[in-house]
Scaffold this motif. Structure first.
Motif, mmCIF file in Angstrom:
data_model
loop_
_atom_site.group_PDB
_atom_site.id
_atom_site.type_symbol
_atom_site.label_atom_id
_atom_site.label_comp_id
_atom_site.label_asym_id
_atom_site.label_seq_id
_atom_site.Cartn_x
_atom_site.Cartn_y
_atom_site.Cartn_z
ATOM 1 N N MET A 1 0.837 -1.174 0.000
ATOM 2 C CA MET A 1 0.000 0.000 0.000
ATOM 3 C C MET A 1 0.878 1.232 0.000
ATOM 4 N N MET A 2 0.541 2.149 -0.777
ATOM 5 C CA MET A 2 1.401 3.292 -0.963
ATOM 6 C C MET A 2 0.919 4.477 -0.152
ATOM 7 N N ALA A 3 1.923 5.350 0.168
ATOM 8 C CA ALA A 3 1.582 6.534 0.923
ATOM 9 C C ALA A 3 0.964 7.571 0.055
ATOM 10 N N SER A 4 0.127 8.309 0.623
ATOM 11 C CA SER A 4 -0.533 9.362 -0.123
ATOM 12 C C SER A 4 0.397 10.523 -0.308
ATOM 13 N N SER A 5 0.346 11.177 -1.469
ATOM 14 C CA SER A 5 1.170 12.337 -1.728
ATOM 15 C C SER A 5 0.521 13.595 -1.221
ATOM 16 N N SER A 6 -0.334 13.453 -0.238
ATOM 17 C CA SER A 6 -0.999 14.607 0.313
ATOM 18 C C SER A 6 -0.118 15.365 1.283
ATOM 19 N N GLU A 7 1.200 15.020 1.308
ATOM 20 C CA GLU A 7 2.111 15.798 2.109
ATOM 21 C C GLU A 7 2.028 17.247 1.628
ATOM 22 N N THR A 8 1.654 18.156 2.489
ATOM 23 C CA THR A 8 1.496 19.543 2.103
ATOM 24 C C THR A 8 2.651 20.345 2.663
ATOM 25 N N PRO A 9 3.658 20.653 1.835
ATOM 26 C CA PRO A 9 4.812 21.371 2.350
ATOM 27 C C PRO A 9 4.472 22.815 2.663
ATOM 28 N N VAL A 10 5.140 23.340 3.658
ATOM 29 C CA VAL A 10 5.005 24.744 4.005
ATOM 30 C C VAL A 10 5.902 25.553 3.090
ATOM 31 N N SER A 11 5.422 26.661 2.598
ATOM 32 C CA SER A 11 6.225 27.502 1.729
ATOM 33 C C SER A 11 7.377 28.104 2.518
ATOM 34 N N VAL A 12 8.596 27.762 2.121
ATOM 35 C CA VAL A 12 9.785 28.271 2.792
ATOM 36 C C VAL A 12 10.511 29.183 1.838
ATOM 37 N N LYS A 13 10.575 30.454 2.149
ATOM 38 C CA LYS A 13 11.178 31.428 1.253
ATOM 39 C C LYS A 13 12.632 31.720 1.601
ATOM 40 N N ARG A 62 9.995 12.153 3.773
ATOM 41 C CA ARG A 62 8.831 12.932 3.359
ATOM 42 C C ARG A 62 8.987 13.392 1.913
ATOM 43 N N LEU A 63 10.201 13.757 1.529
ATOM 44 C CA LEU A 63 10.434 14.222 0.158
ATOM 45 C C LEU A 63 10.164 13.113 -0.852
ATOM 46 N N VAL A 64 10.610 11.880 -0.565
ATOM 47 C CA VAL A 64 10.381 10.767 -1.482
ATOM 48 C C VAL A 64 8.890 10.537 -1.669
ATOM 49 N N SER A 65 8.125 10.570 -0.583
ATOM 50 C CA SER A 65 6.672 10.409 -0.680
ATOM 51 C C SER A 65 6.057 11.547 -1.487
ATOM 52 N N TYR A 66 6.535 12.758 -1.259
ATOM 53 C CA TYR A 66 6.024 13.939 -1.962
ATOM 54 C C TYR A 66 6.316 13.874 -3.466
ATOM 55 N N LEU A 67 7.471 13.321 -3.830
ATOM 56 C CA LEU A 67 7.884 13.297 -5.235
ATOM 57 C C LEU A 67 7.226 12.175 -6.032
ATOM 58 N N HIS A 68 6.906 11.058 -5.386
ATOM 59 C CA HIS A 68 6.548 9.868 -6.153
ATOM 60 C C HIS A 68 5.142 9.329 -5.921
ATOM 61 N N ASP A 69 4.557 9.514 -4.763
ATOM 62 C CA ASP A 69 3.286 8.853 -4.472
ATOM 63 C C ASP A 69 2.119 9.549 -5.158
ATOM 64 N N ASN A 70 1.196 8.731 -5.712
ATOM 65 C CA ASN A 70 0.009 9.226 -6.416
ATOM 66 C C ASN A 70 0.362 10.222 -7.518
ATOM 67 N N GLY A 71 1.349 9.877 -8.312
ATOM 68 C CA GLY A 71 1.766 10.763 -9.394
ATOM 69 C C GLY A 71 2.852 11.718 -8.985
ATOM 70 N N GLY A 72 2.842 12.120 -7.694
ATOM 71 C CA GLY A 72 3.912 12.955 -7.172
ATOM 72 C C GLY A 72 3.953 14.341 -7.774
ATOM 73 N N SER A 73 4.915 15.107 -7.320
ATOM 74 C CA SER A 73 5.130 16.469 -7.801
ATOM 75 C C SER A 73 6.619 16.710 -7.835
ATOM 76 N N ALA A 74 7.222 16.668 -9.016
ATOM 77 C CA ALA A 74 8.676 16.737 -9.159
ATOM 78 C C ALA A 74 9.167 18.174 -9.099
ATOM 79 N N VAL A 75 8.751 18.896 -8.077
ATOM 80 C CA VAL A 75 9.214 20.270 -7.866
ATOM 81 C C VAL A 75 9.639 20.413 -6.418
ATOM 82 N N CYS A 76 10.531 21.351 -6.176
ATOM 83 C CA CYS A 76 11.021 21.597 -4.827
ATOM 84 C C CYS A 76 9.873 22.084 -3.951
ATOM 85 N N PRO A 77 9.709 21.526 -2.759
ATOM 86 C CA PRO A 77 8.605 21.960 -1.890
ATOM 87 C C PRO A 77 8.773 23.372 -1.355
#
Length: 308
Positions: A1-13, A62-77
């Protein structure tokens, strides 16, 4: 079972020295070195690019889950720039020192495809001259395993000591970071052939396969290849340790289904329909009952006449 990519990163400027992880809200200093990721927008082995991209840091799991799970998002959080490569802290230290070594060879930029690279790979030990020796930094000798997973290249440090989870063996380190079962759920491909698990040569031990993979990665570093030669495939597992508040997706599906069912029942339209149906059923039942009683008493008061 895969982790959800619903990791919501906080905008870090802030810059790459930002003290807060955009995923866990924890200080970067509290994250173990082998679980601290450095993000690159280009190949980190490129000796002519000392910055290597955005350089933002965050929790590696957390980054691996954010990048790959459920299609992922290949951008810096943090800065939303494209992610091409990810290093852990030890591997990043090694590659950064390697780039500095190339720059210092001739005062500008050196090509490490010659013997200088071999000398560096054999002699440089991370943390020996700049990090104070203590229990956390002892026995940090090791090698880099580099591979592609999806569209992203990974550079991970495989420690020579056997302390800790996912260390000492390249497959264990890959499985630990990508959250795969390195025994049954992980495949490593080299030049179109599966080299792990080795079905054609079952006599080869895991340690020998690990050394073979590390040698291939060392060749990639020496020859400055644009992409790692090793390709990893496999099924990621759901990681319950990503967060203390993590919930099994099956449980979430059951809860959401129950809430949807309750919402449908309690919606105004549904309530009005149910009330109309109940009222109509009550009227029909009452009418039937009254008609039956009327017929019963009528038959008693006026019994039917029988012929003699």
């Amino acid at each position: 079972m895969m982790a959800s990519s619903s990791e919501t990163p906080v905008s870090v400027k802030e810059s790459s020295t930002s003290p807060i992880c955009p995923f866990s809200y924890h200080p970067l200093s509290a994250i173990p070195r082998d679980n601290l990721a450095i993000i690159y927008q280009c190949n980190p082995t490129n000796n002519r690019n000392y910055e290597g991209g955005c350089g933002h840091r965050c929790n590696l799991s957390r980054l691996v889950s954010y990048l790959h799970d459920n299609g992922g998002s290949a951008v810096c959080p943090s800065c939303r720039s494209r992610v091409l490569a990810v290093c852990d802290l030890e591997a990043d230290d090694f590659l950064r020192r390697r780039r500095h070594f190339a720059r210092d060879c001739d005062g500008n930029t050196a090509d490490l495809t010659d013997g200088g690279s071999n000398e560096f790979l054999d002699s440089v030990k991370i943390g020996r001259d700049s990090v104070e020796e203590n229990s956390e930094n002892e026995n940090r000798d090791g090698r880099i395993i580099t591979f592609r997973y999806g569209s992203i290249s990974y550079f991970l440090w495989v420690s020579s000591n056997l302390k800790g989870v996912g260390r000492g063996c390249a497959m264990e380190r890959i499985g630990c970071v990508l959250n795969m079962d390195d025994q049954t759920g992980l495949k490593v491909i080299y030049k179109g052939k599966v080299i792990y698990p080795s079905n054609t040569h079952p006599e080869i031990s895991r340690n020998d396969l690990s050394e073979q993979m590390l040698d291939i990665s060392s060749g990639d570093l020496i020859h400055l290849r644009k992409k790692p030669s090793l390709v990893v495939m496999g099924l990621r597992q759901y990681n319950r340790n990503l967060s203390k508040n993590a919930v099994d997706p099956n449980v979430m599906n059951r809860i959401s289904g129950l809430l949807l069912f309750v919402f449908r029942i309690l919606s105004p339209d549904r309530l009005w329909l149910n009330m109309n149906q109940a009222l109509q059923m009550t009227i029909d039942t009452t009418t039937t009952l009254v008609g039956g009683l009327r017929l019963f008493f009528r038959s008693i008061l006026h019994p039917p006449q029988t012929r003699e």
